[in-house]
Write a protein that holds these residues in place. Sequence first.
Motif: not given
Length: 351
Positions: A86, A89, A221, A255-257, A260, A268-270, A321, A330
Amino acid sequence: MKRFFTLLLMTLLVTMFAPGTTARANTRAGNAVFFPETGHTLAYSFRAFFDTHGGLPMLGFPLTEVFMEHGLPVQYFERTRLEWHAEEQLVLAGHLGRWAAQGHDHDPAFAAATSFPEASFFAETSHNLGGQFRYFWQTHGGLDMFGFPISEELREVNQQDGQSYIVQYFERARFELHPELPAGQQVLLGHLGRQFLAASPAPDEAVAPVTSADQAWNAVRPTHLSIPRIGVNTDVVETGFTGNEWDVPRYTATHYWPISAFPGTTGNMVIAGHVGYRDIIFNKLPNVRHGDEIFVTVGGQQRRYIVRDVLTLLPTDTWVLAPTPNETLTLITCVPIGVYTHRLIVRAEPG
């Protein structure tokens, strides 16, 4: 790849998480595929990597479900281990080639070499790459997929069939030359995923066959989020992007895989959500304060985070992000309600 994610971040922040935003991505990788041959599934970023890096012929069947290993979501395949980084990314193939090369310290093929004609020399590892192996390396992902060569060519007995083949080791793979196969198909990747799992078995729950990808991914997740002081309480689903389209669920947070981190990992876990409807997801998020507790459920357990920053930004402020060097949560929504010209950003860290 970095340019893709930069554009993706711009798309996400410029998009309003407000009523009427109902665009839905054709996120094929978000739909799990099941392999009856091994009883395992493949989804999200790992499926996206699988689909764009040669699929079954290159990576082989999945041998496990996703699970946490050394702080990373990983999944093993016959020929490799995929890792979600992550902080970059990116999905990367693990360094199983380096692992498999252990014990070869005194093999001449692993000693530093000098360059020779008709081959590419890599000063980073002092090894050459030529012939069919070089062509395969260049046409199937190169450095990003396989890493640098860490040996010269050598002859070695294959553990799967007991036959002797010419091989070469790379950071992330072992190439094998199979002359019995048709021309153009003679280079195969060794079954390093199988070898590693035989030496270092994965947890029973990761190896056990499943019927649904959720059985594994729900242990990795975020599935629920709450902020007790202000009454935020919402399920969280996995969503993604395809091109300029995105998933924006109306009745849950998301949660945008593709970008994130996951709970308990670096990065950063968005998590984003709508405002505007009565009692909808993040309507009360503008009331959050520094020091508030946030609880994220993963694998049936709650992880506690503490709010450290509350920011109101323009849609173009995409830095929020981007990957982070530490575990960061986040939350994002649109403000003010009814106008939606800015983005409310709540950042928290484990506490």
